[in-house]
Design a protein around this motif. Structure first.
Motif, PDB file in Angstrom:
ATOM      1  N   CYS A  48       7.788   3.454  -2.150  1.00  0.00           N
ATOM      2  CA  CYS A  48       6.807   4.390  -2.801  1.00  0.00           C
ATOM      3  C   CYS A  48       7.354   5.927  -2.890  1.00  0.00           C
ATOM      4  CB  CYS A  48       5.371   4.380  -2.445  1.00  0.00           C
ATOM      5  SG  CYS A  48       4.138   5.379  -3.125  1.00  0.00           S
ATOM      6  N   ALA A  49       7.305   6.675  -3.980  1.00  0.00           N
ATOM      7  CA  ALA A  49       8.030   7.836  -3.985  1.00  0.00           C
ATOM      8  C   ALA A  49       6.927   8.794  -4.794  1.00  0.00           C
ATOM      9  CB  ALA A  49       9.480   7.802  -4.498  1.00  0.00           C
ATOM     10  N   GLY A  50       7.023  10.096  -4.458  1.00  0.00           N
ATOM     11  CA  GLY A  50       6.188  11.080  -5.453  1.00  0.00           C
ATOM     12  C   GLY A  50       6.683  12.445  -5.420  1.00  0.00           C
ATOM     13  N   ASN A  51       6.307  13.159  -6.250  1.00  0.00           N
ATOM     14  CA  ASN A  51       6.458  14.428  -6.411  1.00  0.00           C
ATOM     15  C   ASN A  51       5.431  15.027  -7.294  1.00  0.00           C
ATOM     16  OD1 ASN A  51       7.311  14.647  -9.039  1.00  0.00           O
ATOM     17  ND2 ASN A  51       8.925  15.836  -8.716  1.00  0.00           N
ATOM     18  N   SER A  52       5.595  16.517  -7.274  1.00  0.00           N
ATOM     19  CA  SER A  52       4.804  17.422  -7.940  1.00  0.00           C
ATOM     20  C   SER A  52       5.518  18.479  -8.465  1.00  0.00           C
ATOM     21  CB  SER A  52       3.492  17.898  -7.024  1.00  0.00           C
ATOM     22  OG  SER A  52       2.647  18.547  -7.950  1.00  0.00           O
ATOM     23  N   GLY A  53       5.359  18.736  -9.871  1.00  0.00           N
ATOM     24  CA  GLY A  53       6.104  19.979 -10.265  1.00  0.00           C
ATOM     25  C   GLY A  53       7.577  19.511 -10.553  1.00  0.00           C
ATOM     26  N   ASN A  54       8.487  20.622  -9.907  1.00  0.00           N
ATOM     27  CA  ASN A  54       9.796  20.290 -10.157  1.00  0.00           C
ATOM     28  C   ASN A  54      10.496  20.187  -8.978  1.00  0.00           C
ATOM     29  OD1 ASN A  54       9.819  20.542 -12.928  1.00  0.00           O
ATOM     30  ND2 ASN A  54      10.075  23.036 -12.854  1.00  0.00           N
ATOM     31  N   SER A  79      -6.668   8.473  -2.963  1.00  0.00           N
ATOM     32  CA  SER A  79      -5.175   8.811  -2.820  1.00  0.00           C
ATOM     33  C   SER A  79      -4.256   7.639  -2.664  1.00  0.00           C
ATOM     34  CB  SER A  79      -5.100   9.861  -1.527  1.00  0.00           C
ATOM     35  OG  SER A  79      -5.940  10.930  -1.709  1.00  0.00           O
ATOM     36  N   SER A  80      -4.406   6.579  -3.286  1.00  0.00           N
ATOM     37  CA  SER A  80      -3.423   5.490  -3.201  1.00  0.00           C
ATOM     38  C   SER A  80      -2.920   5.127  -4.611  1.00  0.00           C
ATOM     39  CB  SER A  80      -4.358   4.462  -2.737  1.00  0.00           C
ATOM     40  OG  SER A  80      -5.100   3.960  -3.819  1.00  0.00           O
ATOM     41  N   PHE A  81      -1.700   4.578  -4.446  1.00  0.00           N
ATOM     42  CA  PHE A  81      -1.001   3.971  -5.441  1.00  0.00           C
ATOM     43  C   PHE A  81      -0.325   2.764  -5.143  1.00  0.00           C
ATOM     44  CE2 PHE A  81       0.835   4.199  -9.602  1.00  0.00           C
ATOM     45  CZ  PHE A  81       2.125   4.050  -9.417  1.00  0.00           C
ATOM     46  N   ASN A  82      -1.245   1.628  -5.196  1.00  0.00           N
ATOM     47  CA  ASN A  82      -0.852   0.337  -4.549  1.00  0.00           C
ATOM     48  C   ASN A  82      -0.001  -0.544  -5.619  1.00  0.00           C
ATOM     49  OD1 ASN A  82      -1.945   1.233  -2.027  1.00  0.00           O
ATOM     50  ND2 ASN A  82      -3.721  -0.252  -2.220  1.00  0.00           N
ATOM     51  N   LEU A  83       0.996  -1.355  -5.137  1.00  0.00           N
ATOM     52  CA  LEU A  83       1.900  -2.138  -5.870  1.00  0.00           C
ATOM     53  C   LEU A  83       1.106  -3.509  -5.839  1.00  0.00           C
ATOM     54  CD1 LEU A  83       4.296  -2.318  -7.556  1.00  0.00           C
ATOM     55  CD2 LEU A  83       5.392  -2.849  -5.564  1.00  0.00           C
ATOM     56  N   ARG A  84       1.020  -4.301  -6.870  1.00  0.00           N
ATOM     57  CA  ARG A  84       0.401  -5.448  -6.756  1.00  0.00           C
ATOM     58  C   ARG A  84       1.380  -6.327  -7.841  1.00  0.00           C
ATOM     59  NH1 ARG A  84      -5.024  -2.976  -7.809  1.00  0.00           N
ATOM     60  NH2 ARG A  84      -4.831  -3.617 -10.098  1.00  0.00           N
ATOM     61  N   LYS A  85       1.456  -7.831  -7.225  1.00  0.00           N
ATOM     62  CA  LYS A  85       2.157  -8.939  -8.264  1.00  0.00           C
ATOM     63  C   LYS A  85       1.148 -10.197  -7.700  1.00  0.00           C
ATOM     64  CE  LYS A  85       6.394 -10.937  -9.430  1.00  0.00           C
ATOM     65  NZ  LYS A  85       7.514 -11.117  -9.254  1.00  0.00           N
ATOM     66  N   ARG A 103       0.727  -1.451   0.131  1.00  0.00           N
ATOM     67  CA  ARG A 103      -0.075   0.094  -0.129  1.00  0.00           C
ATOM     68  C   ARG A 103       0.747   1.270   0.030  1.00  0.00           C
ATOM     69  NH1 ARG A 103      -3.970  -0.249   4.938  1.00  0.00           N
ATOM     70  NH2 ARG A 103      -2.049  -1.170   5.884  1.00  0.00           N
ATOM     71  N   CYS A 104       0.080   2.367  -0.706  1.00  0.00           N
ATOM     72  CA  CYS A 104       1.001   3.621  -0.636  1.00  0.00           C
ATOM     73  C   CYS A 104      -0.187   4.518  -0.884  1.00  0.00           C
ATOM     74  CB  CYS A 104       1.986   3.740  -1.816  1.00  0.00           C
ATOM     75  SG  CYS A 104       2.589   5.384  -2.082  1.00  0.00           S
ATOM     76  N   ASN A 105      -0.159   5.538  -0.091  1.00  0.00           N
ATOM     77  CA  ASN A 105      -1.234   6.749  -0.106  1.00  0.00           C
ATOM     78  C   ASN A 105      -0.289   8.012  -0.098  1.00  0.00           C
ATOM     79  OD1 ASN A 105      -2.424   4.591   2.191  1.00  0.00           O
ATOM     80  ND2 ASN A 105      -3.985   5.368   0.717  1.00  0.00           N
ATOM     81  N   TYR A 106      -0.708   8.867  -0.864  1.00  0.00           N
ATOM     82  CA  TYR A 106      -0.123  10.280  -0.994  1.00  0.00           C
ATOM     83  C   TYR A 106      -0.713  11.435  -0.651  1.00  0.00           C
ATOM     84  CZ  TYR A 106      -3.247  10.755  -5.212  1.00  0.00           C
ATOM     85  OH  TYR A 106      -4.368  10.820  -5.878  1.00  0.00           O
ATOM     86  N   SER A 107      -0.259  12.457  -0.340  1.00  0.00           N
ATOM     87  CA  SER A 107      -1.088  13.858  -0.042  1.00  0.00           C
ATOM     88  C   SER A 107      -0.422  14.830  -0.951  1.00  0.00           C
ATOM     89  CB  SER A 107      -0.769  13.987   1.548  1.00  0.00           C
ATOM     90  OG  SER A 107      -1.401  15.372   1.878  1.00  0.00           O
ATOM     91  N   TYR A 108      -0.949  15.303  -2.032  1.00  0.00           N
ATOM     92  CA  TYR A 108      -0.450  16.201  -2.671  1.00  0.00           C
ATOM     93  C   TYR A 108      -1.526  17.181  -3.231  1.00  0.00           C
ATOM     94  CZ  TYR A 108       4.259  14.075  -3.291  1.00  0.00           C
ATOM     95  OH  TYR A 108       5.441  13.697  -3.282  1.00  0.00           O
ATOM     96  N   GLY A 109      -1.482  18.518  -3.506  1.00  0.00           N
ATOM     97  CA  GLY A 109      -2.736  19.268  -3.894  1.00  0.00           C
ATOM     98  C   GLY A 109      -2.969  18.777  -5.236  1.00  0.00           C
TER      99      GLY A 109
END
Lengths: 112, 114
Positions: A91-97, A72-78, A22-28
């Motif tokens: 899990c990693a994320g970014n927005s913009g630069n 607000s999720s990005f879950n990995l599956r196999k 599981r992965c949850n993110y918090s971004y505008g």
């Protein structure tokens, strides 16, 4: 603040069983999202990434992930785990630069 | 990883001494990053560079400085090493600042401060 959360510190699955990390993110705004894998003593290898478009993304080694905006999720599956999948997953994320922000990681153990 | 090397791979140093870690790339990428990895914390950004002599602080920059005098080299200096800086340090490179360019990571430097 922008953040990525991995709720599970450690998961154990049997070889051949299915896996979901599981992965949850918090971004505008909609973020770019990534899954990396790290084998013991090694660097990080990119498994897959999501930028836009199709919410189900395929990666290397038989992994896939699904972007769900409503959760607000990005879950990995196999579908079937191999002993060689034992590793730590980030899990990693970014927005913009802005630089990538990483979750704290989930360690996967695989038992026979 | 191909195109990015970190040196040294392992180092033990004493509290209070300065330490410099080197990241070298052969990809001519503009962006370079230093992260530290600690159990229970994942990877946290220390500093990054968006060009020669252009650097910015990350989440955990206190006690660290960086320099980039050439495109290919990004140096991380612990000005006066402390035990809390015992960690594994990863360098990453990226062609551009936006994440869609992807990051390539080095193999890491394991630093122990005694």
């Amino acid at each position: 603040a922008q953040s990525v959360t991995q709720p599970d510190i450690h998961i154990t699955v049997s070889e051949g069983a299915s896996l979901e990390l599981r992965c949850n993110y918090s971004y505008g705004a909609t973020p770019y999202l990534f899954w990396y894998v790290q084998s013991p003593g090694q660097g990080l290898q990119l498994l897959l990434k999501y930028f836009s478009g199709d919410t189900l993304v395929q990666g290397i080694k038989g992994f896939e992930a699904e972007f769900k905006r409503s959760q607000s999720s990005f879950n990995l599956r196999k579908p079937s785990v191999h002993w060689s999948d034992a590793a730590e997953y980030f899990c990693a994320g970014n927005s913009g630069n802005t630089p990538l922000v990483f979750g704290k990681g989930t360690r996967l153990s695989v038992i026979a | 990883d191909a195109g990015i090397t970190q040196s040294p791979r392992h180092k033990v140093t004493e509290t209070g001494t300065p330490v410099t870690l080197r990241c070298h790339q052969t990809e001519n990428h503009r962006y370079m990053y230093w992260y530290r990895q600690d159990p229970g914390h994942g990877l946290r950004l220390i500093h990054y560079s968006y060009g020669v002599k252009d650097t910015d602080k990350g989440e955990v920059s206190d006690g660290y400085s960086v320099s980039r005098s050439k495109t290919e080299d990004f140096l991380l200096t612990l000005e006066s090493a402390t035990s809390s800086q015992t960690s594994v340090y990863f360098c990453a490179i990226s062609k551009g600042g936006s994440a869609n360019y992807g990051y390539t990571f080095g193999s890491g430097t394991r630093l122990t401060v005694v």
